[in-house]
Motif scaffolding. Sequence first.
Motif, mmCIF file in Angstrom:
data_model
loop_
_atom_site.group_PDB
_atom_site.id
_atom_site.type_symbol
_atom_site.label_atom_id
_atom_site.label_comp_id
_atom_site.label_asym_id
_atom_site.label_seq_id
_atom_site.Cartn_x
_atom_site.Cartn_y
_atom_site.Cartn_z
ATOM 1 N N CYS A 28 -2.872 -4.922 -8.576
ATOM 2 C CA CYS A 28 -3.122 -3.376 -7.300
ATOM 3 C C CYS A 28 -3.836 -3.453 -6.962
ATOM 4 O O CYS A 28 -4.036 -2.463 -5.458
ATOM 5 C CB CYS A 28 -2.367 -2.639 -8.677
ATOM 6 N N GLY A 31 2.304 7.717 -9.724
ATOM 7 C CA GLY A 31 1.850 7.985 -9.955
ATOM 8 C C GLY A 31 -0.129 7.826 -8.724
ATOM 9 O O GLY A 31 0.823 6.706 -8.910
ATOM 10 N N ALA A 61 2.826 3.448 -7.756
ATOM 11 C CA ALA A 61 3.127 4.979 -6.003
ATOM 12 C C ALA A 61 3.744 5.282 -5.716
ATOM 13 O O ALA A 61 4.565 5.738 -4.608
ATOM 14 C CB ALA A 61 2.041 4.539 -5.286
ATOM 15 N N GLY A 108 4.870 -1.751 -10.715
ATOM 16 C CA GLY A 108 5.878 -2.143 -10.127
ATOM 17 C C GLY A 108 7.172 -2.666 -10.718
ATOM 18 O O GLY A 108 6.862 -1.202 -11.477
ATOM 19 N N VAL A 150 4.845 1.470 -0.584
ATOM 20 C CA VAL A 150 5.772 0.813 -0.467
ATOM 21 C C VAL A 150 7.225 1.688 0.236
ATOM 22 O O VAL A 150 8.074 1.261 0.688
ATOM 23 C CB VAL A 150 5.873 0.088 -1.400
ATOM 24 N N GLU A 208 -1.946 -5.140 -12.886
ATOM 25 C CA GLU A 208 -2.415 -6.889 -12.046
ATOM 26 C C GLU A 208 -1.902 -6.107 -10.529
ATOM 27 O O GLU A 208 -0.185 -5.729 -10.500
ATOM 28 C CB GLU A 208 -1.322 -7.388 -12.285
ATOM 29 N N ALA A 241 -3.464 5.451 -9.000
ATOM 30 C CA ALA A 241 -3.891 4.712 -9.324
ATOM 31 C C ALA A 241 -5.245 5.180 -9.607
ATOM 32 O O ALA A 241 -6.324 4.987 -10.362
ATOM 33 C CB ALA A 241 -4.606 3.358 -8.826
ATOM 34 N N ARG A 287 -0.457 -14.158 -17.485
ATOM 35 C CA ARG A 287 0.149 -13.115 -18.462
ATOM 36 C C ARG A 287 0.007 -13.515 -19.310
ATOM 37 O O ARG A 287 0.185 -13.026 -20.532
ATOM 38 C CB ARG A 287 1.667 -12.752 -17.854
ATOM 39 N N GLY A 330 1.009 -1.460 -0.181
ATOM 40 C CA GLY A 330 0.160 -0.466 -0.135
ATOM 41 C C GLY A 330 1.367 0.849 -0.396
ATOM 42 O O GLY A 330 0.535 2.333 -0.657
HETATM 43 C C1 LIG Z 1 1.660 -6.059 -5.515
HETATM 44 S S1 LIG Z 1 2.876 -4.913 -5.995
HETATM 45 C C2 LIG Z 1 2.129 -5.469 -7.814
HETATM 46 C C3 LIG Z 1 2.879 -4.771 -9.126
HETATM 47 C C4 LIG Z 1 3.310 -5.091 -10.770
HETATM 48 N N1 LIG Z 1 1.863 -4.872 -10.855
HETATM 49 C C5 LIG Z 1 3.345 -6.473 -10.864
HETATM 50 O O1 LIG Z 1 2.248 -7.824 -11.053
HETATM 51 O O2 LIG Z 1 4.330 -7.874 -10.857
HETATM 52 C C6 LIG Z 1 1.307 -3.652 -6.300
HETATM 53 C C7 LIG Z 1 1.863 -2.439 -6.747
HETATM 54 O O3 LIG Z 1 0.589 -1.602 -6.886
HETATM 55 C C8 LIG Z 1 0.918 -0.397 -6.039
HETATM 56 N N2 LIG Z 1 0.742 0.755 -5.475
HETATM 57 C C9 LIG Z 1 0.166 0.330 -4.249
HETATM 58 N N3 LIG Z 1 -0.804 1.578 -4.490
HETATM 59 C C10 LIG Z 1 -0.807 1.906 -5.202
HETATM 60 C C11 LIG Z 1 -1.601 3.247 -6.086
HETATM 61 N N4 LIG Z 1 -2.490 4.312 -4.949
HETATM 62 N N5 LIG Z 1 -1.771 3.650 -7.348
HETATM 63 C C12 LIG Z 1 -0.502 2.942 -8.100
HETATM 64 N N6 LIG Z 1 0.199 1.948 -7.644
HETATM 65 C C13 LIG Z 1 -0.539 1.832 -6.410
HETATM 66 C C14 LIG Z 1 2.414 -0.674 -5.127
HETATM 67 O O4 LIG Z 1 3.507 0.549 -5.026
HETATM 68 C C15 LIG Z 1 2.896 -2.144 -6.224
HETATM 69 O O5 LIG Z 1 4.041 -1.899 -7.096
#
Ligand SMILES: C[S@@+](CC[C@H](N)C(=O)[O-])C[C@H]1O[C@@H](n2cnc3c(N)ncnc32)[C@H](O)[C@@H]1O
Length: 293
Positions: free
Chosen positions: A131, A111, A87, A64, A17, A129, A113, A43, A15
């Motif tokens: 997220c 940024g 984020a 990510g 990081v 994914e 989401a 994927r 949430g």
């Molecule tokens: C479990 S990781 C998944 C990363 C990537 N999508 C993958 O599958 O490898 C979750 C990602 O969501 C991002 N995240 C969390 N809250 C977010 C937000 N409000 N806006 C954008 N990204 C966010 C985190 O920083 C993290 O990189």
Amino acid sequence: MPDVAADETRALGYGQVDDRPDVGTLIATMDDTADWQATRHLRDWERSRLSLRPGQCLLDVGCGLGDAALSLAEDLGARGEVVGVDASAAMIAGARGRAEGAKCRVRFAVGNALALAEPTGRFDVVRSERCLQWLTDPEAAVVEMARVVRPGGLVSLLDTDWSTFAIDVGDVELSRRVRDALRVERRRPSNIGSRLADVLRAVGLRPVAQTTATQTWDAWNPDESPAPDGCFSMSSLADDLVESGHLPAGDRGRFVSTIHTAARERRFSMALTMFAVVAVADRGRDRYRSRTE
Ligand SMILES: C[S@@+](CC[C@H](N)C(=O)[O-])C[C@H]1O[C@@H](n2cnc3c(N)ncnc32)[C@H](O)[C@@H]1O
């Protein structure tokens, strides 16, 4: 034998990081989860369903380290473009480092989401994914994805559903406690995986394909690694159960050592199901449907 892994907390959380002292672990764990057989399967499935064409623009929300987006970039050709938003500045730095050599234009940016700094209708495809499960309001994020995809474009969501998590160490009561604890969402939408199609429909998108894949673990040596590949530690799981009232605090140590002993004796398995849905943004629909309308 000393239980070397018992004090390793390894509570994974994506949430906030950049605020976490264990950001390096969180980043390393992303590579482990990208290598899960279920992740690779979904994927590949997503890639075949999206059928990206040269020149198209793709947005990855919560990208990510950007590896999934960069892999899809191979289908976009030199005129195509990949944008990744996350984020976490640490994640974006990692993604930028991996973008060298990409065959199309690539932009990775910090940024949110929930409020994408991207123009309406800008992208042919928007994906996200694992997220949504970390967001305070996952539906608001999908509203944003619906806003920035063009009419006729696609939105693709992949996420885990922790209510499907199962652990078997030959202890029925232990398995039941874990199942009961993870069935209930606390603090975050951890069970969003099985709701993806509903969320897409709720914002005016039309699911056109969906599938699932189950990640299984059947071997883990707690003396060699603090947690099963890409997973939280059993100490962290125990803490979760204590906090949710599914495990008396006094039983925490026994819970952890029961699992570690079973794993050493090869009586250990775990499973977690991931979900994927691709939806189309029909032409002529309302530009996007906001829940406040
Ligand atoms: C479990 S990781 C998944 C990363 C990537 N999508 C993958 O599958 O490898 C979750 C990602 O969501 C991002 N995240 C969390 N809250 C977010 C937000 N409000 N806006 C954008 N990204 C966010 C985190 O920083 C993290 O990189």
